[in-house]
Scaffold this active site. Structure first.
Site, PDB file in Angstrom:
ATOM      1  N   GLU A  18      11.547  -3.836  -0.424  1.00 35.45           N
ATOM      2  CA  GLU A  18      11.686  -3.767   1.026  1.00 35.45           C
ATOM      3  C   GLU A  18      10.815  -4.806   1.728  1.00 35.45           C
ATOM      4  O   GLU A  18      11.242  -5.453   2.672  1.00 35.45           O
ATOM      5  CB  GLU A  18      11.318  -2.347   1.496  1.00 35.45           C
ATOM      6  CG  GLU A  18      11.267  -2.144   3.003  1.00 35.45           C
ATOM      7  CD  GLU A  18      12.660  -2.108   3.649  1.00 35.45           C
ATOM      8  OE1 GLU A  18      13.637  -2.267   2.905  1.00 35.45           O
ATOM      9  OE2 GLU A  18      12.724  -1.964   4.873  1.00 35.45           O
ATOM     10  N   ASP A  19       9.609  -5.002   1.259  1.00 34.20           N
ATOM     11  CA  ASP A  19       8.623  -5.754   2.042  1.00 34.20           C
ATOM     12  C   ASP A  19       8.152  -7.061   1.426  1.00 34.20           C
ATOM     13  O   ASP A  19       7.334  -7.751   2.020  1.00 34.20           O
ATOM     14  CB  ASP A  19       7.371  -4.878   2.269  1.00 34.20           C
ATOM     15  CG  ASP A  19       7.644  -3.748   3.233  1.00 34.20           C
ATOM     16  OD1 ASP A  19       8.724  -3.755   3.844  1.00 34.20           O
ATOM     17  OD2 ASP A  19       6.789  -2.860   3.371  1.00 34.20           O
TER      18      ASP A  19
END
Ligand code: MN
Length: 689
Positions: A121-122
């Site tokens: 996700e990051d």
């Protein structure tokens, strides 16, 4: 983590890193590779992950730590440069989440995925990369967590949010376990957020994640989350509760009571560990609302841990002998576990100086499951790895309630239906398992009926259900099922069949209710008269429906064959007197026998009545069709059996009943005869009259 990851303001320090995409990509690739190939000594884990490794080893002494090492290095290098709002390096978050799970006894795959849970996700790490380096299973879990985090938590108790979240977990509770630990760490560090944001996150935690933790049996996470939410959403009550707890700290009677329990058990020769377990803040608050002014013994409970299941009942016996038990407080969650696998004996005892102390008795294994729920059950895909003796009950990736929910949520016509259905499902606190006559099992909420079983087994085809046999006996569709029942559902192939409006009175599961409501809406004129009512009395006798062949050594006692083990001649059997004076007969190997003996119940001798009579009357229940009588009499004749008389009653609701009085050359041929008659197409029940 969701709130941060989806909301740019949540982790402002992290976002600029991500915006400088080009540079970041190169740096992270290089760093990632360097970290994996680099000089870190292979035989020693970096200190930062040392705690995780230690906690993991404590639960799984043989675990392979090298995969955790690799996951840590990838996570650390890819998050490098990102900061938490608190100012700490971002890697502290996945590490803390993983430590929470390791302490609860999660297996290596979950911990690996947990270390990597925010990378896709990051950071620049891709899901393909995770799959390639850590395998499909870790990839699947990380993907699930990533999807859950993409769901916007902005609208707190929105049913749609919860629905999406459950679907995103892909049925794998390990995704939810990581989500729960992730939320716990974020709640612990929520102090750095603005108050409005704290309140918003706390509300979602209250509405969505705490019920989930409860359902998954993760008591340790649930209680801490509850206290964190309590402090944010109800600061005054929290403060009052804190003061109450502080005020009684010096005068707690529980350690003294624990001492007396210890000496009672020592004298009885029972090896047990006795602890005082303080209640968490929310629990103290709840008890104070229930009981008004609190006494010293209300602030905690006595926990007795033993080795074996049987020891639990032995402890109970001693407690109830040496103290005054408060009988209304006794609950046996070992014999009847709650939906979430929780098992314990609960009781309360009054001490000579007038205190009432709640006591929980469980084995160490039960304790592990009570604290960590599904997380303690190990790798759900490794057969035989989980809790001893729980094999038939536990598919932790797909607990019954979750499987049902995922099934019916698709057919819920609107969010309100979904939400009310969800609340109803969450309110069920016990689950039963029934056996399908054709093999396999169905998990249903306690109180479920044959109608629920029909929809659970057949989906929409259950609209054509016209009858059910439970433990071999024909019964009405509205009949409640008990744990261990065997259920066979009789379907009509007539497409005009459909549910009666009264089915809704008997449907407990949301899946059945949604299906029935939908059908009734599409058929405003109702079903054809042949298929209703569901509660029509269906009276048929089966050879196994009753205790007729078993005789107890108690004059005039009614004898009932237990549904759990369905004894038949010539099984060795034992009877127990139950409420009302009846005798229930179990096979001697049945678990219930051991359980009742452990409780000190005495057995009643039972023997089977000899059946020498060659003349029998049999009743065959069938769906009406041409040539049925001819086919039945032919089947009888082929067994060498003479028909003395036959009665055919007029059809009722598509069903016909034939009664035959027969002369058998040998009584031993009866089972084969009945089997042959049941094999005639259309016949669904054959029993002794
Ligand atoms: Mn996270």
């Amino acid at each position: 983590m969701s709130a941060e990851a989806t909301n740019p303001e949540a982790r402002p320090e992290a976002r600029p890193e991500l915006r400088r995409r080009g540079r970041t990509r190169i740096d992270l690739r290089r760093l990632g590779r360097a970290a994996l190939l680099g000089p870190a000594p292979r035989d020693r884990l970096p200190d930062a992950i040392g705690h995780v490794a230690e906690a993991h080893r404590a639960h799984h002494p043989d675990a392979d730590l090298s995969v955790l090492h690799r996951a840590y290095l990838l996570a650390e290098s890819s998050h490098r440069g990102q900061m938490r709002k608190s100012g700490e390096p971002y890697i502290t978050h996945p590490l803390a989440v993983t430590l929470i799970l390791a302490e609860l006894g999660a297996e290596t795959t979950t911990l690996t995925a947990s270390l990597l849970h925010d990378t896709v996700e990051d950071t620049e790490v891709t899901l393909d990369q995770v799959r390639a380096e850590f395998g499909e299973e870790v990839g699947f879990i990380v993907d699930g967590v990533t999807k859950v985090e993409k769901i916007d938590y902005g609208a707190a108790a929105e049913p749609e949010t919860f629905r999406k979240m459950l679907v995103a977990t892909g049925n794998d509770v390990r995704v939810m376990s990581i989500k729960l630990a992730d939320r716990l760490h974020n709640m612990r560090t929520l102090g750095v957020m603005r108050p409005e944001k704290q309140a918003r996150i706390a509300k979602v935690t209250r509405d969505v994640l705490i019920p989930l933790a409860e359902r998954l049996g993760v008591q340790a996470l649930k209680t801490e989350l509850e206290d964190l939410v309590f402090a944010i959403l109800h600061p005054e009550e929290y403060e009052r509760t804190r003061a109450l707890i502080a005020a009684q700290a010096g005068s707690d009677p529980l350690p003294g009571i624990a001492d007396s329990v210890r000496s009672v058990l020592r004298d009885a020769g029972i090896a047990a560990e006795v602890q005082v377990r303080p209640r968490h803040f929310v629990s103290v608050h709840r008890v104070s609302l229930k009981r008004g002014e609190l006494r010293g013994s209300d602030f905690g409970r006595i926990l007795v841990l033993v080795g074996e299941n049987a020891d639990c009942y032995a402890v109970l016996g001693e407690l109830h002998t040496c103290f005054t038990p408060v009988v209304s407080e006794f609950k046996d969650f070992i014999a009847a576990p709650k939906f979430n696998l929780y098992q314990s004996l609960h009781t309360a005892v009054a001490t000579p100086d007038g205190y009432v102390a709640e006591v929980i008795v469980r084995t160490r294994q039960m304790h592990r499951v009570a604290e960590a729920g599904v997380i303690a059950l190990g790798n759900p895909y490794a057969t035989g790895d989980h809790a001893d003796g729980d094999e038939e009950r536990a598919d932790p990736t797909r607990p019954g309630w979750l499987a049902r929910l995922l099934d019916w949520q698709r057919s819920a016509p609107d969010p309100d239906t979904f939400w009310s259905g969800l609340r109803a499902e969450l309110a069920q606190d016990r689950e039963i398992t029934v056996f399908r006559a054709d093999g396999g099992t169905l998990g249903l909420p306690a109180g479920a009926t044959c109608i629920d079983a029909a929809y659970a087994q057949y989906g929409e085809a259950a609209h054509g259900c016209i009858g059910a046999r439970v433990n071999g006996r024909l019964t009405s569709l509205g009949s409640r099922l008990s744990d261990g029942d065997t259920v066979q559902l009789l379907l009509s192939h007539d497409s005009s069949s459909g549910p009666g409006a009264d089915w809704l009175d008997h449907a407990r599961t949301t899946a059945a209710r949604i299906a029935i409501t939908g059908w009734l809406r599409q058929h405003p004129d109702g079903a054809t008269p042949t298929t209703t009512p569901a509660r029509a009395p269906l009276s048929v006798v089966g050879a196994r429906g009753g205790g007729g062949n078993a005789v107890a050594d108690l004059p005039d006692a009614t004898v009932r064959l237990a549904g759990c083990c369905t004894p038949v001649p010539p099984d060795a059997v034992a009877g127990f007197v139950v409420r009302g004076g009846a005798v229930t007969v179990h096979r001697v190997g049945c678990e219930a026998v051991a359980r009742m003996r452990a409780l000190g119940r005495t057995t009643v001798a039972v023997h089977w009545r000899a059946t020498a009579d060659c003349r029998v009357t049999l009743v065959a229940e069938s769906f009406g069709r041409p040539h049925l009588l001819a086919d039945l009499t032919e089947a009888i004749a082929r067994q060498g059996v003479e028909v003395v008389s036959a009665t055919v009653e007029p059809p009722v609701e598509q069903r016909v009943r034939h009664t035959y009085t027969l002369l058998l050359p040998d009584a031993a041929g009866l089972p084969a005869l009945m089997r042959a008659m049941r094999n005639v197409p259309g016949v669904y029940d054959v029993g002794r009259a």
